[in-house]
Write an enzyme that holds these catalytic residues in place. Structure first.
Site, PDB file in Angstrom:
ATOM      1  CD  GLU A   1       6.567   0.335   8.407  1.00 23.66           C
ATOM      2  OE1 GLU A   1       6.763   1.213   9.264  1.00 23.66           O
ATOM      3  OE2 GLU A   1       6.131  -0.800   8.690  1.00 23.66           O
TER       4      GLU A   1
ATOM      5  CG  HIS B   1      -4.127  -5.066   8.312  1.00 23.97           C
ATOM      6  ND1 HIS B   1      -4.661  -4.415   9.388  1.00 23.97           N
ATOM      7  CD2 HIS B   1      -2.887  -5.472   8.702  1.00 23.97           C
ATOM      8  CE1 HIS B   1      -3.797  -4.426  10.409  1.00 23.97           C
ATOM      9  NE2 HIS B   1      -2.704  -5.065  10.003  1.00 23.97           N
TER      10      HIS B   1
END
Ligand SMILES: Cc1ncc(C[n+]2csc(CCOP(=O)(O)OP(=O)(O)O)c2C)c(N)n1
Ligand SMILES: [Mg+2]
Lengths: 327, 344
Positions: free
Chosen positions: A60, A129
């Site tokens: 990322e 999540h």
């Protein structure tokens, strides 16, 4: 006007921007053949090819870092972070690099970058999540932080984000990707980054929300209408820079304010809204400013009853609205 | 123990002056000399209490001048790091620019005096703005290189970094992108043995940063960083490779920082004076000067002329910066966002 889901609106925005401007490209994990794990880029790889829809390594920090570099060149990268929970490795690039580049180079270097990330809970995603991370970024001058709550805004705001010469962090309510449907104007349009939207005018109290919580607030406001309570719902849409004027205007009318967000309560977005109202609308307030948010635990726990306990929902919101209306 | 052995490789035996014409050789020498004199003056200004901070390129001049010479200046992208004074001077940054930065005065070109000194940026020369957190520049250079490749233009992107900062995950991620996408990217590691006080053997278990290149799938080259022509040749090969579409290269220039890390550091706690003296004897400027003199390219008169010119430029720059006003405080509040096209 055609009706579509929020995710379809996101996809259509990217598709149209890719077609309009050949400087636009998309990168992120699984955005290519797979079309993204949420299918945001479905079909775009086939249409635009591997030079525009670029599967990134699983990293990322450099998804954003590469985006910054390409933006410095003058391209218009759209960087997808697969889940907002995984944006943290990229914090350095977003906060120290993208956000500060224009200021630190005295306007010489621009970073026209969009960082898209699905956020939010209620999808059995557990701690990693489900996170809502907007407060970290809404604290950073140099960034624009946007969270749409419906397909029309999602498309129009994302198009504005791609065209913006500044870095825009664009959080999408993943629980609403398919749940939230709405009409989207045909043809070219944008929604400006900055202004909030009074999505439901009312007289008795003001409720401020964004993303998934805004959707729930509208539902709760509908319930309260049946009880004779007239709730004004303000969709903040752009979290930073803050649309102070819209917040103040609404509360000067209703005299009461509730902020709803699914991030942890403490130091969350509601704190800023409450501070603005305390500072600049003190004499208009008929009640304490209230916040309805998630409890201060590290993140959304997985087990179903845990998740229900954690998440604000239309019932909890309706209860908070009633209480404030009765004050 | 720090590595203090003589650096690895020099190709000068084969090609004494790297096939460069005399003007270019003298220009290289001039860039190194002028940078050194500016740098020395900065230390003096700091000792005099006239400036708040200085971070030095002393000892790195050959690595940086050699790298600049291998680029198409103003065409290729350069993402430097704070030690790159000689590099940015070689790319068009001026002594005045540097001094305005040291004093934080109005008209400072990189940031409008917002950043600390030596946080370079020069858009006109494609020198990208740099920050303080180490290694963030690596993915910027890789992103620029990706853009060059996507747009089919023939530029390359150079990122500079110290050996200590190659321990950062950012460095690995950036090099990995460059290798996966075969980008026109060069990473020049200026290995000066220390990251502040921490020696290189506490950063990595391999003898050379360049040894890690194999793990990315790109060539890694070790070069004597105090030999300007050796650096030029290694960099030229890397730049040619990148421009030809053959992908990235990791170049490691072995050098030494002969002064403390910055004006805030005291290096006596972590290295011996003997070690520093040893490296001062390998001074890249003296070495190159000897080579030019031996080749009959630098006469004593020319040497004095160079010195006088450097002195004059430094003096002028200091006077200019001292006389310059501070920026209007109102300027600190603005310039956070670029205006939208219709606002501009
Ligand atoms: C992320 C980060 N951590 C710590 C620092 C503080 N710091 C500045 S320079 C430096 C050492 C860098 O050493 P190296 O990469 O070898 O470069 P050199 O200064 O030796 O040229 C450190 C620890 C920083 N700037 N950024
Ligand atoms: Mg070092």
């Amino acid at each position: 006007m055609p009706e579509m889901t929020l995710i379809e609106a996101v996809r259509q925005a990217m598709d149209e921007e890719l077609a309009r401007d050949d400087r636009v490209f998309v990168t992120g994990e699984d955005v290519g053949r797979r079309g993204g794990v949420f299918r945001a880029t479905l079909g775009l790889f086939e249409k635009y090819g591997p030079g525009r829809i670029i599967d990134s390594p699983l990293a990322e920090l450099s998804i954003v870092g590469i985006g910054v570099g390409a933006a410095l060149y003058g391209l218009r990268p759209i960087c997808e972070i697969q889940f907002a929970d995984f944006i943290h490795p990229a914090f350095n690039q977003i906060v120290n690099e993208a956000a500060k580049m224009y200021y630190r180079s005295n306007g010489e270097w621009l970073v026209p970058l969009v960082i898209r990330a699905p956020y939010g809970g209620g999808i059995s995603g557990g701690l990693y999540h489900s996170q809502s991370v907007e407060a970290f970024f809404a604290h950073v001058p140099g960034l624009k932080v946007v969270i749409p709550s419906n397909p029309r805004d999602a498309k129009g705001l994302l198009k504005s984000a791609v065209r913006d010469p500044n870095p825009v962090v664009f959080f999408e309510p993943k629980k609403g990707y398919r749940l939230i449907k709405g009409e989207v104007p045909e043809g070219e349009y944008t929604v400006p980054i900055g202004p909030a939207n009074v999505s439901r005018p009312g007289r008795d109290l003001s409720v401020f929300a964004y993303g998934m919580m805004h959707y729930y607030c509208l539902k709760a406001a509908g319930t309260l209408a049946g009880e004779g309570i007239d709730v004004e719902v303000v969709d903040l849409r752009t979290l930073y820079p803050v649309d102070k004027a819209a917040i103040l205007e609404s509360v000067r009318k209703t005299g009461k304010a509730l902020v709803v967000y699914e991030d942890n309560l403490t130091m969350g977005y509601g704190a800023e809204v409450a501070a603005i109202l305390a500072d600049e609308a003190f004499t208009s307030l008929d009640a304490p400013v209230k916040r309805l948010a998630a409890p201060d635990v590290p993140a959304v726990p997985f087990s179903h009853p845990f998740q229900e306990w954690f998440m604000p929902n239309p019932d909890k919101i309706a209860a908070a609205m009633r209480e404030l209306a009765a004050y | 123990m720090a590595i203090t052995s003589a650096p690895a490789r020099s190709r000068l035996d084969q090609e004494p002056l790297a096939g460069l014409p005399p003007e270019t050789l003298l220009e290289l020498y001039w860039q190194m000399l002028r940078s050194r004199r500016l740098d020395e003056r900065a230390w003096t200004l700091h000792r005099q209490g006239k400036i708040a901070f200085h971070i030095s390129a002393m000892g790195h001049e050959a690595a940086q001048a050699g790298a600049a010479c291998a680029l198409r200046r103003g065409h290729d992208y350069v993402v430097p790091y704070y030690r790159d004074l000689t590099l940015v001077l070689s790319l068009g940054y001026t002594p005045r620019d540097f001094m305005l930065g040291l004093f934080g005065k109005q008209g400072e070109v990189t940031s409008g005096a917002r950043q600390m000194p030596s946080h370079w940026s020069l858009r006109s020369a494609n020198v990208v703005s740099t920050s303080s957190p180490v290694a963030t520049q690596i993915s910027h250079a890789a992103g620029l290189a990706l853009a060059c490749k996507l747009r089919g233009d023939d530029r390359v992107a150079l990122a500079c970094i110290g050996e200590g900062a190659t321990s950062q995950g950012e460095w690995y991620e950036g090099l990995n992108w460059a290798a996966v996408h075969k980008l026109p990217f060069i990473c020049l590691v200026q290995n000066n043995v220390y990251a502040i006080s921490v020696p290189v053997d506490r950063q990595m278990a391999v003898p050379n940063v360049a040894d890690r290149a194999a793990a990315f799938g790109m060539p890694g080259v070790v070069v004597d960083g105090n030999d300007v022509l050796a650096v030029y040749e290694a960099m030229k090969a890397a730049v040619d490779r990148a421009r030809a579409g053959e992908g990235p290269t990791l170049v490691e220039a072995k050098t030494y920082r002969v002064v403390p890390h910055s004006s805030d550091d005291d290096d006596r706690s972590y290295r011996t004076r003997d070690e520093v003296e040893l490296w001062k004897k390998r001074d890249p400027i003296l070495r190159f000067r000897a080579k030019l003199e031996a080749a009959g390219l630098l006469t004593p008169d020319q040497q004095s002329e160079h010195e006088a010119r450097a002195q004059a430029e430094v003096d002028e720059a200091v006077q200019f910066a001292q006389a310059a006003p501070y920026p209007d405080v109102a300027l600190a509040a603005g310039g956070v966002y670029a205006p939208l096209p219709q606002e501009a």
